[in-house]
Design a protein around this motif. Structure first.
Motif, PDB file in Angstrom:
ATOM      1  N   LYS A  22       0.601  -1.120   0.207  1.00 44.54           N
ATOM      2  CA  LYS A  22       0.157   0.179  -0.263  1.00 44.54           C
ATOM      3  C   LYS A  22       0.958   1.262   0.212  1.00 44.54           C
ATOM      4  O   LYS A  22       2.152   1.846   1.258  1.00 44.54           O
ATOM      5  CB  LYS A  22      -1.041  -0.490   1.029  1.00 44.54           C
ATOM      6  N   VAL A  23       0.255   2.482  -0.512  1.00 43.16           N
ATOM      7  CA  VAL A  23       0.700   3.593  -1.220  1.00 43.16           C
ATOM      8  C   VAL A  23       1.735   4.422   0.334  1.00 43.16           C
ATOM      9  O   VAL A  23       2.066   4.301   0.473  1.00 43.16           O
ATOM     10  CB  VAL A  23      -0.005   4.280  -1.820  1.00 43.16           C
ATOM     11  N   ILE A  24       0.104   3.690   1.033  1.00 46.59           N
ATOM     12  CA  ILE A  24       0.360   5.027   2.852  1.00 46.59           C
ATOM     13  C   ILE A  24       2.170   4.257   3.637  1.00 46.59           C
ATOM     14  O   ILE A  24       2.942   5.252   4.035  1.00 46.59           O
ATOM     15  CB  ILE A  24      -1.197   4.435   3.487  1.00 46.59           C
ATOM     16  N   ARG A  25       2.219   2.988   3.536  1.00 48.12           N
ATOM     17  CA  ARG A  25       3.172   2.578   3.804  1.00 48.12           C
ATOM     18  C   ARG A  25       4.325   3.200   3.252  1.00 48.12           C
ATOM     19  O   ARG A  25       5.290   3.353   4.438  1.00 48.12           O
ATOM     20  CB  ARG A  25       2.589   1.085   4.133  1.00 48.12           C
ATOM     21  N   ILE A  26       4.317   2.887   2.196  1.00 47.70           N
ATOM     22  CA  ILE A  26       5.895   3.315   1.556  1.00 47.70           C
ATOM     23  C   ILE A  26       6.231   4.311   1.356  1.00 47.70           C
ATOM     24  O   ILE A  26       6.890   5.458   2.248  1.00 47.70           O
ATOM     25  CB  ILE A  26       5.561   3.306  -0.493  1.00 47.70           C
TER      26      ILE A  26
END
Length: 485
Positions: free
Chosen positions: A357-361
């Motif tokens: 997921k983008v938010i974690r990256i």
């Protein structure tokens, strides 16, 4: 642990799942392809099995705790994945082994899209529709559907919701009641599916193909009714429609709710979200790199074709859909490897996409920048912000914990595949394709997984479950603390 309550709920969900078998049976009746009997048999078996689990425990309606919810979700996905293999086993076309039937079922439900089947163009319509239907229900999560429509699951619904929905923040609700939240999610999901099917139909697909591909597009699954996937249609318009709906489905569904809640589209709700901006930036960057390299290597004869193929494959692989119009593994080696790594990022939290997921990256990047600043100014205090909101250290620690667990599961699965005799490139890409719920890989799994040995397929099934359940939901069951009363 409320074991009898858990068994009761799993029985109810299994019985609900049995009714989904009637849809492909109806398709078999319409097209008279003779493939309806396996689905009717499966319907009665699952209904009876669900009833057998529910009836002795029907009076046990105790309130669920968080760990009960985790156990229900894991049990349910394992049970439903196994039950979903029955129509493949009962059907004479395709005639596949037990391992392949389980692989295909789990790949569908987890929206991985990795297939062991070939000759899709000649399979019965009922089987093809069933594969697409598995992905559609798996995309949003059958658990969330059950919370939405079964009042009996109103108690403890939040525990199921938190265990099922992907993303680092699972306590946020769009509506005050969890059942209403689940309904809102499914209303949005159903609306997008209908809109996608209509768009495909207008673009030239037949009704069957339009509905089938809308299922796997909105679920970001990647199954197709043809061996050539989307390349069968050879249509830039269909490719463009697929790209649009993949991007929409890879966004956080709460953003869709906020954008349409007031009765109209409000793009500002999207652009205000840091994760959405990061997601769009990544998509644009990947497209530009892919397009420029395809031009440099003269992979296609025209600029228009290069744009079409670069855009489609970039969005399809990076959002973990896995649709193909061409064998991207045959592109200059840098591009397949780049796109495979992009699938580790995946879609936004709260979407039907896979990956980390983008938010974690984004959070990992911000944390890395903070550590660099601390090296320069050791005494300074830096906070990590998403937009204008400062995040508590607990959230940052959880993201680092998730990343560590994700990497550990990846390495263990890859080493296990190599131990079965698979070469390093195939092992790496196969685990990436299944753990990220992507589908196609490189090497021996660039087209399908039919040639992979049986032991490796069971390992990849486990990787699919880890990816779909966000690692921790499954990993937590292996800790002694979870089982202590």
């Amino acid at each position: 642990m409320q074991f009898r309550s858990i068994i009761r709920i799993v029985g109810i969900l299994l019985a609900v799942f049995s009714f989904f078998m009637l849809a492909p049976a109806f398709i078999a009746f319409i097209y008279r392809d003779g493939a309806g009997v396996p689905f009717v048999i499966t319907f009665f078996l699952l209904l009876a099995g669900g009833g057998a689990l529910w009836f002795p425990n029907r009076q046990h309606k105790h309130e669920l705790k968080s760990r009960d919810g985790f156990l229900i979700v894991v049990l349910f996905w394992m049970v439903i994945g196994s039950a979903g293999a029955l129509p493949f086993l009962f059907s004479g076309s395709p005639d596949i082994s037990v391992t392949n039937a389980f692989f295909e079922s789990f790949s569908g439900l987890t929206t991985t899209g990795a297939t062991v089947l070939t000759g899709l163009d000649h399979l019965p319509k009922a089987i093809l529709f069933y594969r697409q239907l598995l992905q559609w229900f798996g995309g949003m999560g059958i658990i969330v559907l059950a919370v939405a429509i079964l009042p009996v699951l109103g108690i403890g619904g939040m525990q199921l919701y938190r265990a099922e929905i992907p993303g680092p923040v699972k306590d946020s609700k769009m509506t005050p009641r969890i059942a209403e939240t689940a309904k809102v999610l499914w209303y949005i999901y159903l609306t997008l599916t209908i809109a996608c099917a209509l768009a495909f139909w207008v673009a030239g697909m037949g009704w069957f193909d339009a509905i089938s591909h809308s299922f796997s597009t909105i679920a970001i699954g990647g199954f197709s009714t043809y061996d050539a996937s989307m390349g069968h249609f050879n249509s830039p318009v269909i490719n463009a429609i697929t790209v649009v709906f993949l991007l929409i489905s890879a966004c956080n569904f709460s953003l869709h709710f906020a954008a349409f809640a007031s009765g109209g589209v409000h793009p500002k709700y999207y652009w205000r979200d840091p994760e959405f901006r990061a997601f769009i930036f990544i998509q644009i960057l990947l497209f530009l790199i892919t397009f420029l390299l395809l031009l440099k290597h003269n992979t296609y004869n025209s600029v228009g074709t290069a744009i079409d193929q670069a855009l489609f494959q970039t969005v399809s692989i990076s959002t973990t859909a896995g649709f193909t119009t061409t064998s991207f593994a045959e592109w200059p080696l840098f591009l397949p490897v780049l796109l495979l790594f992009s699938s580790f990022i995946g879609g936004c939290a709260g979407s039907t996409g896979g990956g980390m997921k983008v938010i974690r990256i984004l959070l990992l990047s911000l944390q890395g920048m903070r550590e660099i600043k601390r090296l320069i100014h050791p005494r300074a205090i830096y906070t990590i912000k998403i937009g204008t909101k400062a995040l508590p250290q607990r959230v940052v620690d959880a993201v680092w914990g998730f990343f560590s667990a994700y990497a550990l599961v990846f390495v263990i699965c890859m080493l296990a595949l190599i131990a079965t005799g698979i070469d390093e490139l195939t092992a790496f890409s196969a685990v990436a394709a299944t753990l990220n719920n992507l589908g196609p890989g490189l090497g021996e799994v660039a087209v399908h997984f039919g040639e992979v040995n049986d032991a490796a397929k069971w390992i990849l099934i486990i990787a699919m479950l880890f990816g779909r359940l966000e690692v921790f939901t499954l990993l937590i069951l292996f800790t002694p603390t979870f089982w202590r009363s």
